[in-house]
Structure formats: structure tokens, C-alpha cells
Design an enzyme around this catalytic site. Structure first.
Site, PDB file in Angstrom:
ATOM      1  N   LYS A 240      22.271  40.171  52.773  1.00  0.00           N
ATOM      2  CA  LYS A 240      23.538  39.565  52.397  1.00  0.00           C
ATOM      3  C   LYS A 240      24.597  40.185  53.297  1.00  0.00           C
ATOM      4  O   LYS A 240      24.964  41.351  53.147  1.00  0.00           O
ATOM      5  CB  LYS A 240      23.846  39.821  50.923  1.00  0.00           C
ATOM      6  CG  LYS A 240      25.051  39.058  50.451  1.00  0.00           C
ATOM      7  CD  LYS A 240      25.139  39.091  48.942  1.00  0.00           C
ATOM      8  CE  LYS A 240      26.243  38.220  48.391  1.00  0.00           C
ATOM      9  NZ  LYS A 240      27.512  38.274  49.078  1.00  0.00           N
TER      10      LYS A 240
ATOM     11  N   ARG B  69      35.361  28.917  54.362  1.00  0.00           N
ATOM     12  CA  ARG B  69      34.852  28.264  53.169  1.00  0.00           C
ATOM     13  C   ARG B  69      35.960  27.640  52.317  1.00  0.00           C
ATOM     14  O   ARG B  69      35.773  26.605  51.697  1.00  0.00           O
ATOM     15  CB  ARG B  69      34.067  29.273  52.310  1.00  0.00           C
ATOM     16  CG  ARG B  69      33.385  28.591  51.148  1.00  0.00           C
ATOM     17  CD  ARG B  69      32.569  29.558  50.332  1.00  0.00           C
ATOM     18  NE  ARG B  69      33.418  30.501  49.611  1.00  0.00           N
ATOM     19  CZ  ARG B  69      32.958  31.410  48.750  1.00  0.00           C
ATOM     20  NH1 ARG B  69      31.670  31.494  48.541  1.00  0.00           N
ATOM     21  NH2 ARG B  69      33.774  32.215  48.137  1.00  0.00           N
TER      22      ARG B  69
HETATM   23  S1  IVH Z   1      23.263  31.548  51.124  1.00  0.00           S
HETATM   24  C1  IVH Z   1      24.218  28.054  48.425  1.00  0.00           C
HETATM   25  N1  IVH Z   1      22.624  33.670  52.532  1.00  0.00           N
HETATM   26  O1  IVH Z   1      27.515  35.445  50.234  1.00  0.00           O
HETATM   27  C2  IVH Z   1      23.891  29.389  48.946  1.00  0.00           C
HETATM   28  N2  IVH Z   1      24.811  33.504  51.649  1.00  0.00           N
HETATM   29  O2  IVH Z   1      28.404  35.853  47.519  1.00  0.00           O
HETATM   30  C3  IVH Z   1      24.923  29.838  49.879  1.00  0.00           C
HETATM   31  N3  IVH Z   1      26.273  35.362  52.240  1.00  0.00           N
HETATM   32  O3  IVH Z   1      29.206  32.422  49.949  1.00  0.00           O
HETATM   33  C4  IVH Z   1      24.807  31.183  50.375  1.00  0.00           C
HETATM   34  N4  IVH Z   1      24.799  36.484  53.431  1.00  0.00           N
HETATM   35  O4  IVH Z   1      29.049  33.436  52.307  1.00  0.00           O
HETATM   36  C5  IVH Z   1      23.579  33.049  51.833  1.00  0.00           C
HETATM   37  N5  IVH Z   1      21.945  35.478  53.820  1.00  0.00           N
HETATM   38  C6  IVH Z   1      22.890  34.843  53.118  1.00  0.00           C
HETATM   39  C7  IVH Z   1      24.194  35.372  52.980  1.00  0.00           C
HETATM   40  C8  IVH Z   1      25.122  34.665  52.222  1.00  0.00           C
HETATM   41  C9  IVH Z   1      26.044  36.449  52.992  1.00  0.00           C
HETATM   42  C10 IVH Z   1      27.554  35.049  51.581  1.00  0.00           C
HETATM   43  C11 IVH Z   1      27.894  33.595  51.590  1.00  0.00           C
HETATM   44  C12 IVH Z   1      28.130  33.256  50.137  1.00  0.00           C
HETATM   45  C13 IVH Z   1      28.390  34.587  49.541  1.00  0.00           C
HETATM   46  C14 IVH Z   1      28.113  34.623  48.072  1.00  0.00           C
END
Ligand code: IVH
Length: 721
Positions: free
Chosen positions: A116, A137
Site C-alpha cells: 500500500k 482522485r
Molecule cells: S487499490 C478499488 N492498491 O490506498 C480499489 N490502492 O486507502 C482501489 N493505494 O485510494 C485501490 N496502494 O489510492 C490499491 N496497491 C494499491 C494501493 C492503493 C495505495 C491507495 C489508493 C486508495 C487508498 C485507500
């Protein structure tokens, strides 16, 4: 605060703080809550709404992804909604999520684990392979149009390249995270400080602040000023330059797809392969795992290696890999059910700065340190953090009584980041550096005019310095005397058993018998040595014959740590020769240099310092390198550089092996280097060795050097390149 029996009031209160925190975080890139505090409030709100469903309304923060599009940029509507993620804060919560997925589907599908990235979510639309828009976003539906800035960001491909396996679709919307790499962030903050500007609180803020700059209007301003011949042109130019440099530092990692026209892949992991094939940056750390144990392993691994990654991470994202199954599980208005974010324990928290006190170190340096309300951060309780010097206190802008952000990254030393200015009440007060030593009342002064560090000049007998020096003699990097901890050091001095560090190494049983600390009542008024005292005496005997470099470290010479001490010991082999050396001779030693040379000369110029040495000599401390003498010295006069991990050797072991044979180990490759030993993952030293055409040895060649000497090793050397 609202009373617990009034849930509606508490709900309104929570909604307000959560909304406020979101706006500060997303719109102003200047949070006033730590991420962990935000998460906690958000959780409370969720729990309250679960218990009182009648409170939930469409505008509750739990029903939206958070954030909004500012009016600073043109709005762009995303092709598909950008959702947020639900969080798991423990193994149990992670297991609960996987159990829910399993229940829904009958069995657990393959899961994709990713880091993340703690950055800024962006949406990129490519039409016929060309970048149409780059947007933040925003509220998940409408974001801010930052497309203009993309041309200054090498990380964002302007066009996608075709790849045989996966043709570029006519329209594709990808999502990812823009981030400021940690190393560049540290450099940027150092630059900001140098320029007298306040640094960014963290890499995420720096990234967000950098991307959300109106470069276009800055360029227009500059043009207008140029036309007017204004004197501010030079300043604007340099500011714009800096802004562009910062933009160029931003990187991207893509982690999802919004809209994909044409033949979609079957799995998220396959989509990544396609995206990578088109030239989009995809993380190479993502892993598909078969079960929860696999996820836990991934989580544990990056929990350990969190700081080995080039960007900040705040957790792991777990996704169902198969897209058809993602579709079956669906999403809420806020987050998908097919993914979860596991959050690591926070490394930044807020706590109260109760006071700033000063400590007098072993070389007399007076350092202010923060005394805080104890708080758990990165898994341990912290209540103190050094503030280094007065300038640092001013630079951080903290006042006594402030609520402060505190960071502790992994095993790293706790650090006060700065105050939460918004929380000030007016009762805070500024720190004033004391004018007199808190330990001995001597007037404090900088060692040299212009020094930032203030010192207590009473070096010989300031109780605080004495204690720190005695304690230092015993420290791991010096003579490593386990039985001589801080309390024991204090007892020796306070009870008058030792007058200073000179007396410590020759301590006898008779002397220790005079101490209360080192003895116990044996009945009948007799006192005998404690087991610890016996242990200390044995350890002192060992300490007296430790290598010379450790003795040099133990002397508490300013700037002289293990590296410089080893260099001195190697070069002079004898403490008396170090004492007799001129500043020039000292400075000429590889790894010493003028500052250290001067500190060594100054140190030996003080009579009571020389008395310490004499007391140690009298106590039988070995003050010369123990020359192997008998062994052959085939590497006499040779300089060897070791880089990378040499198979079968630790770094210290390889260094010692060279030194035992009379060779010198240097940290940098020059024309004078005789051999460069190269292990796995060598650094730039390897390239330097090639360009300077120095003989390069692998592990086998190194073995030849040690066993057969330089001539044989030259034959065993690898051809450069
Ligand atoms: S997937 C619908 N993958 O974390 C799923 N998000 O706290 C969308 N983020 O808004 C997110 N690393 O901006 C995804 N490997 C990752 C990520 C990630 C960081 C962020 C993303 C999301 C936020 C949520």
C-alpha cells in the site's frame, strides 16, 4: 465532548472532525491528525452508525471515499468511480475479511498481495495510446485536472507502447499512486531547510504538494513579469525551476484499471503484465498467494522490510486476483468487497511536549531533548527524543506544551517532527537554552565562535560529563564491559571509588569492597562483593587487553568513533605514536582527515587527558596493537577495497583477514588501490574499479590473494568488465 448517552451529538461531532481532517489532508496537504488518530475516529463513527443505523445519512463520511476536488484546478469526471479501501488493523481483522470472502464464494480464491503505497491516488486516461488526462482522485467521482503537469514528469508515459501480447486498447483508464521517493524526499527537505523554508511533514505531503501545483499559471506569471522587465523575474525563474525539478522527482506505480475497452484480461495480475508491457510502472513486488497464510507471510515480510522500499508504505493491499470474482463480490458506495488494506502499526503519532530539558554529553556538548507524554509508536513506548541543538528546536518551531507529531520508523530513533499549530491554546512557551550547565553550574559557551553546539567547558569534573565518559568506556563500541552500566558508573563516581575514567580499568577487589553498590551484607556486619562486582573484575581483566582501536574509542576524543580509531590503530599501531603524531601526519591517514586530526591533537594537548592514558598504562591496559609478528605478512603495503557481499565472508571477517596479513582495507577505489574484491550486489565501486582498470577479484580470487599473495592473485583477477 458529547456524552456517550447522546449518540446523535457524538455522531455530529465525529462527522465534523472527520470531515475537517479529510479536508486538511486532501485539499491542503497539511494534516493535523496522525493517520492512526484519523483511523480511530473513523472507526468510532462506523461503530456508532452500526449501533444506530438511524443516524446514517448519505453525507456521512462513511458513505464516501473522502477528499474533494479543489477549485484550484479544472474538474475532470473519472470514467469509472475511484473507490477507497476498507482497512484491517490486525491479523484477526484480516482473517475476518478472508472468512467473509470465503463464505460468500464457497472457498477462498487466489489473492494478490501488494504494497500500500502512501502516496497520492491518481487516474490516468489513455486514448488511442496517448495520455488524455491525469487527475487526482478528488471525491472519487470528480478529480482535479493536473494533465498539464504530466509533461514534466518522466514517470508518466505520454504514450503507451504496443506490446505483441496485449494490444493497447483504444481507451483505457488506469489508477495508481504518485509518490515522492523517500531518498529524494530527504534531500528535498534538506534543501528546503537550507533555503530557510519550512520542510514537508512527510513524503506524502511533499508528493501531493508537488503534483498539485499550478505550473501553467506560474509560467504565465513569469512571462508577464518578463514582459514588464520586473526585478522578480530571477526569483520566479528559480522557483519555477525548483518546482519543475520536484515534479520530475515524482514517480508512479499503477495498481488498478477503471475502464478498459476491448478484450479485458481475466486477472488483476495479468492486467499488470499488460500495463507493464505498455510502459506503465507496475510494482514488481506484487505476489499471488493461495491462502491466508500466504498473505500473512507477505505482511510479515514487509513489516520487517518496510524501510527497504524506495517509497513510504502504510500497509499491504490484498485483492481477489480474478476479475470475474471481483465482479461477483462487488463494492459498497465507498470500497470494494474484493479488497482490503492491512495497515501496519503507526509510525507517526501525536503526543504532548511536556518540557524541553538539556543533557550534557561526554564531550561536554549540551543537547536539548523533548520530554513527552509517553506514547506507543511503531510498537514501543516513547517519552523522550533528542532535539540536537538550539537551532533544531527553533527550526522545528516547537513550543513547550505543544501537541507534536512524533515519528519512530522501525528501529530508528524517535524524532519530533513539528507542532500541531492549530491546537495551540496560547499557554505554550518557548524553550530557552540555559546559560549555565545544569550539572555543574559552569557557564556554557560554544567551543568555537559560530558553533551551533553549546558546551560545558568544565570537561574534567562536570559530574554529568564524567558519568557519560565512564559509561562510554564500557560501551559496546569501546571496551565493551557489560557489568559497567549507567548505574554502576554513577555509583563508582558518587561513592568516590573512581575519580574519573582513568581509575576505572585498574579497579581492584579492595577498592570495590569500599562501595555499597558493589557489596552486600554477609551477616555480622561484614560486606562481601556481589556477584556483579566479581563479574566486573573479570571483565575489566579482559578489557585491558582489547585491541588498540577500542582503547582509542574509549578515550572520548571528539569525532573519533570506531572507524577513525581503527584507521589510527592500523596506521600507528601504538597509542604513544598517535600521541606523538603531528596534525599533518594524522590528517594524512586514510579515514581520518583534518577535523579528526585536530581533535586528536587537541585531546593529547590536555594534561589530565594524558594522565588518563598513564593511569590506564599503569593498570596494564594494552596500548599497542598486538602484532601477529610471527605470521607471514604477504599483503604488506597493499591496499584492498572490498565491495558487495563476498561469499563465505562477513565484511569484518574479510577486512580482518587482509589486515592480519599486513594489508590495508580502504573504503574507496583510487589509482592506488591494489585489488578490488567484488561480492554480490557490488556498488559503484565496481564500476570505478573497471574504469580505473584495477585488478578485480571474486570470492575465489580473494582466497588466492589470502593464501598465495598478490602475484598469484593478479593472475586470478577477472578481466575488467
Ligand atoms: S487499490 C478499488 N492498491 O490506498 C480499489 N490502492 O486507502 C482501489 N493505494 O485510494 C485501490 N496502494 O489510492 C490499491 N496497491 C494499491 C494501493 C492503493 C495505495 C491507495 C489508493 C486508495 C487508498 C485507500
Amino acid at each position: 465532548m458529547a456524552r456517550p448517552e447522546d449518540p446523535a451529538a457524538r455522531w455530529r461531532e465525529l462527522v465534523e472532525v472527520v470531515e475537517d481532517a479529510r479536508s486538511r489532508y486532501y485539499l491542503h496537504d497539511a494534516p493535523t491528525l496522525s493517520d492512526a488518530e484519523y483511523d480511530e475516529l473513523y472507526r468510532e463513527l462506523e461503530a456508532l452508525e452500526a449501533a444506530h443505523p438511524e443516524l446514517v445519512s448519505a453525507d456521512s463520511p462513511t458513505q464516501s471515499v473522502g477528499g474533494a476536488a479543489s477549485t484550484m484546478f479544472a474538474p475532470v469526471e473519472h470514467l469509472a468511480r475511484m473507490l477507497s479501501l476498507d482497512n484491517a488493523f490486525s491479523d484477526d481483522e484480516l482473517a475476518a475479511w478472508s472468512a467473509r470472502v470465503e463464505r460468500e464464494l464457497g472457498d477462498l480464491p487466489e489473492l494478490l498481495c501488494e504494497l500500500k503505497v502512501d502516496g497520492l491516488a491518481v487516474d490516468l486516461v489513455y486514448e488511442r495510446g496517448r495520455l488524455r488526462s491525469l487527475a487526482t482522485r478528488g471525491d472519487g467521482r470528480v478529480g482535479e485536472d493536473v494533465t498539464f503537469n504530466a509533461q514534466f514528469m518522466p514517470a508518466i508515459p505520454a504514450a503507451l507502447t504496443g506490446d505483441g501480447g496485449h494490444p493497447v486498447p483504444s481507451l483505457v483508464e488506469v489508477r495508481g499512486e504518485v509518490y515522492f521517493p523517500t531518498a529524494e524526499f530527504d534531500e528535498l527537505n534538506a534543501q528546503m531547510l537550507e533555503a530557510g523554508r519550512s520542510p514537508f511533514a512527510n513524503a506524502r505531503n511533499a508528493g501531493a504538494g508537488t503534483l498539485r501545483q499550478r505550473i501553467d499559471s506560474r509560467q504565465a506569471d513569469l512571462e508577464a513579469m518578463r514582459a514588464k522587465g520586473s526585478s522578480t523575474v530571477a526569483r520566479l525563474e528559480s522557483e519555477l525551476d525548483l518546482a519543475l525539478q520536484r515534479l520530475a522527482s515524482l514517480r508512479l506505480v499503477v495498481h488498478g484499471v477503471g475502464v478498459w475497452e476491448g478484450h479485458e484480461p481475466a486477472r488483476q495480475s495479468e492486467a499488470y503484465t499488460a500495463l507493464a508491457g505498455w510502459g506503465l510502472p507496475v510494482s514488481d513486488r506484487a505476489r499471488v498467494v493461495a491462502n491466508l497464510a500466504g498473505v500473512q507471510q507477505f505482511v510479515a515480510f514487509y513489516g520487517e522490510h518496510r524501510h527497504d522500499v524506495e517509497h513510504e508504505i502504510d500497509g499491504v493491499v490484498v485483492k481477489v486476483d480474478e476479475l470475474a470474482i471481483q465482479g461477483r463480490l462487488g463494492s459498497t458506495s465507498r470500497a470494494p468487497r474484493w479488497a482490503i488494506a492491512y495497515k501496519y502499526p503507526p509510525e507517526v503519532v501525536r503526543t504532548r511536549l511536556l518540557d524541553i530539558e538539556v543533557n550534557v554529553g561526554r564531550t561536554g556538548r549540551v543537547t536539548p531533548f523533548a520530554v513527552m507524554e509517553p506514547v506507543v509508536v511503531a510498537g514501543s513506548t516513547v517519552s523522550m527524543a533528542t532535539l540536537h541543538n538550539q537551532d533544531e528546536v527553533l527550526r522545528k518551531g516547537v513550543l513547550i506544551g505543544d501537541l507534536v507529531f512524533l515519528r519512530k520508523a522501525g528501529d530508528v530513533i524517535p524524532e519530533v517532527l513539528g507542532p500541531v499549530v492549530e491546537e495551540r491554546t496560547g499557554a505554550e512557551r518557548a524553550f530557552v537554552m540555559p546559560t549555565h550547565c545544569p550539572s555543574c553550574r559552569t557557564e556554557l559557551a560554544p567551543a568555537k565562535e559560530g558553533d551551533v553546539d553549546i558546551r560545558c567547558p568544565n570537561t574534567r569534573s562536570c559530574p554529568s560529563q564524567l558519568r557519560e565518559r565512564v559509561f562510554h568506556v564500557a560501551s559496546r563500541g569501546a571496551l565493551d564491559i557489560e557489568g559497567l552500566g549507567f548505574k554502576a558508573a554513577m555509583a563508582l563516581l558518587d561513592e568516590g571509588i573512581a575519580g574519573d575514567e582513568g581509575d576505572v580499568l585498574g579497579l581492584t577487589a579492595e577498592e570495590l569492597l569500599r562501595s555499597r553498590f558493589f557489596t552486600r551484607d554477609a551477616g555480622g556486619g561484614d560486606r562481601v562483593l556481589t556477584a556483579n562486582a566479581e563479574k566486573l573484575l573479570a571483565e575489566l581483566a579482559t578489557a585491558r587487553s582489547r585491541p588498540l582501536w577500542r582503547v582509542i574509542v574509549a578515550l572520548s576524543i571528539r569525532h573519533v568513533g570506531p572507524t577513525a580509531a581503527q584507521a589510527l590503530a592500523r596506521e600507528f599501531g601504538d597509542l604513544d605514536r598517535v600521541a606523538a603524531a603531528t596534525t599533518e601526519e594524522l590528517a594524512a591517514v586514510d579515514g581520518v582527515g583534518p577535523t579528526i586530526a585536530e581533535a586528536v591533537r587537541d585531546w593529547f594537548g590536555v594534561d589530565w587527558h594524558r594522565e588518563v592514558v598513564e593511569k590506564w598504562r599503569a593498570a596494564g591496559v594494552r596500548l599497542a596493537e598486538e602484532r601477529a609478528g610471527t605470521g607471514p605478512r604477504p599483503l604488506d603495503g597493499l591496499t584492498v577495497v572490498i565491495t558487495g557481499t563476498v561469499e563465505g565472508w562477513s565484511r569484518d571477517g574479510a577486512t580482518a583477514a587482509v589486515q592480519e596479513r599486513g594489508g590495508k582495507v580502504s573504503g574507496s577505489v583510487s589509482k592506488k588501490t591494489d585489488f578490488v574484491v567484488v561480492g554480490d550486489n557490488p556498488g559503484s565501486k565496481y564500476d570505478k574499479a573497471v574504469s580505473l582498470e584495477r585488478p578485480i577479484l571474486d570470492a575465489a580470487g580473494f582466497a588466492v590473494l589470502l593464501a598465495e599473495g598478490p602475484d598469484a592473485a593478479r593472475e586470478a583477477a577477472l578481466a575488467p568488465g
